[in-house]
Every structure is written in C-alpha cells, then in structure tokens.
Design a protein around this motif. Structure first.
Motif, PDB file in Angstrom:
ATOM      1  N   THR A  93     -37.032  66.612 -93.970  1.00  0.00           N
ATOM      2  CA  THR A  93     -36.657  67.418 -95.143  1.00  0.00           C
ATOM      3  C   THR A  93     -36.187  68.720 -94.072  1.00  0.00           C
ATOM      4  N   TYR A  94     -35.090  69.141 -94.612  1.00  0.00           N
ATOM      5  CA  TYR A  94     -34.768  70.556 -93.960  1.00  0.00           C
ATOM      6  C   TYR A  94     -34.342  71.422 -95.178  1.00  0.00           C
ATOM      7  N   LEU A  95     -35.245  72.755 -95.249  1.00  0.00           N
ATOM      8  CA  LEU A  95     -35.114  73.796 -96.337  1.00  0.00           C
ATOM      9  C   LEU A  95     -33.887  74.601 -95.848  1.00  0.00           C
ATOM     10  N   VAL A  96     -32.999  74.777 -96.294  1.00  0.00           N
ATOM     11  CA  VAL A  96     -31.712  75.534 -95.694  1.00  0.00           C
ATOM     12  C   VAL A  96     -31.770  77.051 -95.754  1.00  0.00           C
ATOM     13  N   ALA A  97     -32.284  77.400 -96.620  1.00  0.00           N
ATOM     14  CA  ALA A  97     -32.422  79.122 -96.647  1.00  0.00           C
ATOM     15  C   ALA A  97     -33.602  79.682 -95.619  1.00  0.00           C
ATOM     16  N   GLU A  98     -34.594  78.512 -95.466  1.00  0.00           N
ATOM     17  CA  GLU A  98     -35.500  78.959 -94.457  1.00  0.00           C
ATOM     18  C   GLU A  98     -35.227  78.377 -92.883  1.00  0.00           C
ATOM     19  N   ASP A  99     -34.310  77.677 -92.798  1.00  0.00           N
ATOM     20  CA  ASP A  99     -34.062  77.176 -91.817  1.00  0.00           C
ATOM     21  C   ASP A  99     -35.187  76.294 -91.178  1.00  0.00           C
ATOM     22  N   ALA A 100     -35.926  75.704 -92.033  1.00  0.00           N
ATOM     23  CA  ALA A 100     -37.182  75.025 -91.594  1.00  0.00           C
ATOM     24  C   ALA A 100     -37.279  73.688 -91.691  1.00  0.00           C
ATOM     25  N   TRP A 101     -37.698  72.973 -90.934  1.00  0.00           N
ATOM     26  CA  TRP A 101     -37.790  71.348 -90.913  1.00  0.00           C
ATOM     27  C   TRP A 101     -39.168  70.877 -91.142  1.00  0.00           C
ATOM     28  N   THR A 102     -39.136  69.713 -91.821  1.00  0.00           N
ATOM     29  CA  THR A 102     -40.603  69.113 -91.865  1.00  0.00           C
ATOM     30  C   THR A 102     -39.995  67.551 -91.278  1.00  0.00           C
ATOM     31  N   TRP A 103     -40.792  67.007 -90.320  1.00  0.00           N
ATOM     32  CA  TRP A 103     -40.671  65.673 -89.774  1.00  0.00           C
ATOM     33  C   TRP A 103     -42.001  64.861 -90.068  1.00  0.00           C
ATOM     34  N   SER A 104     -41.699  63.617 -90.314  1.00  0.00           N
ATOM     35  CA  SER A 104     -42.712  62.622 -90.240  1.00  0.00           C
ATOM     36  C   SER A 104     -43.040  62.148 -89.001  1.00  0.00           C
ATOM     37  N   ASP A 105     -44.398  61.534 -88.854  1.00  0.00           N
ATOM     38  CA  ASP A 105     -44.521  61.113 -87.466  1.00  0.00           C
ATOM     39  C   ASP A 105     -43.605  60.462 -86.654  1.00  0.00           C
ATOM     40  N   GLY A 106     -42.962  59.473 -87.515  1.00  0.00           N
ATOM     41  CA  GLY A 106     -41.939  58.629 -86.831  1.00  0.00           C
ATOM     42  C   GLY A 106     -40.829  59.320 -86.161  1.00  0.00           C
ATOM     43  N   ILE A 107     -40.423  60.627 -86.789  1.00  0.00           N
ATOM     44  CA  ILE A 107     -39.210  61.266 -86.180  1.00  0.00           C
ATOM     45  C   ILE A 107     -39.821  62.301 -85.133  1.00  0.00           C
ATOM     46  N   TYR A 108     -41.077  62.651 -84.902  1.00  0.00           N
ATOM     47  CA  TYR A 108     -41.661  63.132 -83.416  1.00  0.00           C
ATOM     48  C   TYR A 108     -41.476  62.004 -82.624  1.00  0.00           C
ATOM     49  N   GLU A 109     -42.023  60.891 -82.848  1.00  0.00           N
ATOM     50  CA  GLU A 109     -42.341  59.850 -82.028  1.00  0.00           C
ATOM     51  C   GLU A 109     -40.800  59.465 -81.420  1.00  0.00           C
ATOM     52  N   LEU A 110     -39.984  59.213 -82.535  1.00  0.00           N
ATOM     53  CA  LEU A 110     -38.350  58.991 -82.066  1.00  0.00           C
ATOM     54  C   LEU A 110     -38.109  59.872 -80.907  1.00  0.00           C
ATOM     55  N   HIS A 111     -38.350  61.286 -81.101  1.00  0.00           N
ATOM     56  CA  HIS A 111     -38.085  62.334 -80.068  1.00  0.00           C
ATOM     57  C   HIS A 111     -38.984  62.514 -78.823  1.00  0.00           C
ATOM     58  N   GLY A 112     -39.917  61.325 -78.745  1.00  0.00           N
ATOM     59  CA  GLY A 112     -40.721  61.608 -77.512  1.00  0.00           C
ATOM     60  C   GLY A 112     -41.926  62.295 -77.506  1.00  0.00           C
ATOM     61  N   TYR A 113     -42.457  62.746 -78.849  1.00  0.00           N
ATOM     62  CA  TYR A 113     -43.471  63.675 -78.993  1.00  0.00           C
ATOM     63  C   TYR A 113     -44.467  63.074 -79.837  1.00  0.00           C
ATOM     64  N   ALA A 114     -45.837  63.444 -79.617  1.00  0.00           N
ATOM     65  CA  ALA A 114     -47.080  63.046 -80.510  1.00  0.00           C
ATOM     66  C   ALA A 114     -46.689  63.804 -81.812  1.00  0.00           C
ATOM     67  N   PRO A 115     -47.123  63.315 -82.925  1.00  0.00           N
ATOM     68  CA  PRO A 115     -47.000  64.039 -84.204  1.00  0.00           C
ATOM     69  C   PRO A 115     -47.479  65.408 -84.042  1.00  0.00           C
ATOM     70  N   GLN A 116     -46.621  66.169 -84.808  1.00  0.00           N
ATOM     71  CA  GLN A 116     -46.942  67.565 -84.913  1.00  0.00           C
ATOM     72  C   GLN A 116     -47.292  68.551 -83.507  1.00  0.00           C
TER      73      GLN A 116
END
Length: 148
Positions: free
Chosen positions: A19-42
């Motif tokens: 989820t991307y909050l446009v006005a705040e330029d802020a993202w929320t990623w699920s654990d799977g998105i972190y893992e896809l990018h090679g990171y541990a969740p959060q």
C-alpha cells in the motif's frame, strides 16, 4: 462461492502486497515484498527511494512513470519489470495495482501486489535457447493453441 485466496503455494501467485499512501509518500509492504527484495520482514523502512533503488536500471524510469500515473489517475495497472534484490539477484516481477480515491476525488492510496515471474521467465528463455540450438522455431503454447 468465496474469492480465490492466494497462500503462496500457487505457481506465479502474488508473493506480497503493498500500500502506498500518496500524500505521505509512505509505503506498507507485506513480508513477501521484503523477502522479494532480499530483506528480512521489516528489516529496513519501505520507502519510494528504496523501491526505486532496487529497480533494474533499464526499467527504473518506466516503473516510476507507472507509479506517477496511478498516483494521479488511480486507474488499474500492471507493470512487468526487473528488480535487483539486496543479494544482487535479478528478479523478473509483475506489479499489479490500482488507486483508491479519497472523498476529495484525488488518489489517496495505491494498493496492489507483486508476482515473481523469475522462474517462469527462466524456463521460457531456456526453452527458446534449446529450440534455437535444435534448429526449431520458437512457438509458444499460446500460438500452438490458436493455430487452425
């Protein structure tokens, strides 16, 4: 009949949601998105800067343009591109999403998911190489299915 639930076991199913909050330029990623990018969740803050840092250089401008467009018009989108994860692996992905309008008629947030197509693309490329080496024209399953 209920909606199809993706649990991560389906072939080329969504690996994670964002989820991307446009006005705040802020993202929320699920654990799977972190893992896809090679990171541990959060493990790192999800930011636009981090997301763009991981886009393949040849795909970065187009992916950013898609984000700008959906943040402006909210229309559904899909964007095939490559990312380079934190371990320097190139992954082929499909990002799908849409904007959610606020009461003021502007896009409030963008929600969507990523599908990891890395193995699918690898298998397609391998088949194309094998066909080329064998002297066979590359014919996709779709082309065979629609041939008279």
């Amino acid at each position: 009949m209920g909606a199809l639930a993706f649990d991560g076991t389906q072939h080329s199913s969504p690996v994670g949601y964002y989820t991307y909050l446009v006005a705040e330029d802020a993202w929320t990623w699920s654990d799977g998105i972190y893992e896809l990018h090679g990171y541990a969740p959060q493990a790192v803050p999800a930011t636009t800067e981090l997301m763009l840092k991981h886009k393949h250089p040849d795909d970065m401008a187009r992916a950013f343009e898609v984000l700008e467009t959906v943040a402006r018009d909210g229309l559904p989108f899909s964007c095939y591109h490559r990312i380079i994860d934190a371990k320097a692996n190139v992954r082929s992905v499909l990002s799908v999403g849409h904007g959610v309008m606020g009461s003021d008629g502007k896009v409030e947030r963008v929600t969507g998911f990523f599908v990891d197509l890395t193995e699918v693309r690898r298998n397609e490329t391998q088949a194309e190489v094998e066909n080329a080496l064998a002297g066979h024209p590359a014919v996709s399953a779709t082309q065979r299915a629609i041939s008279p």
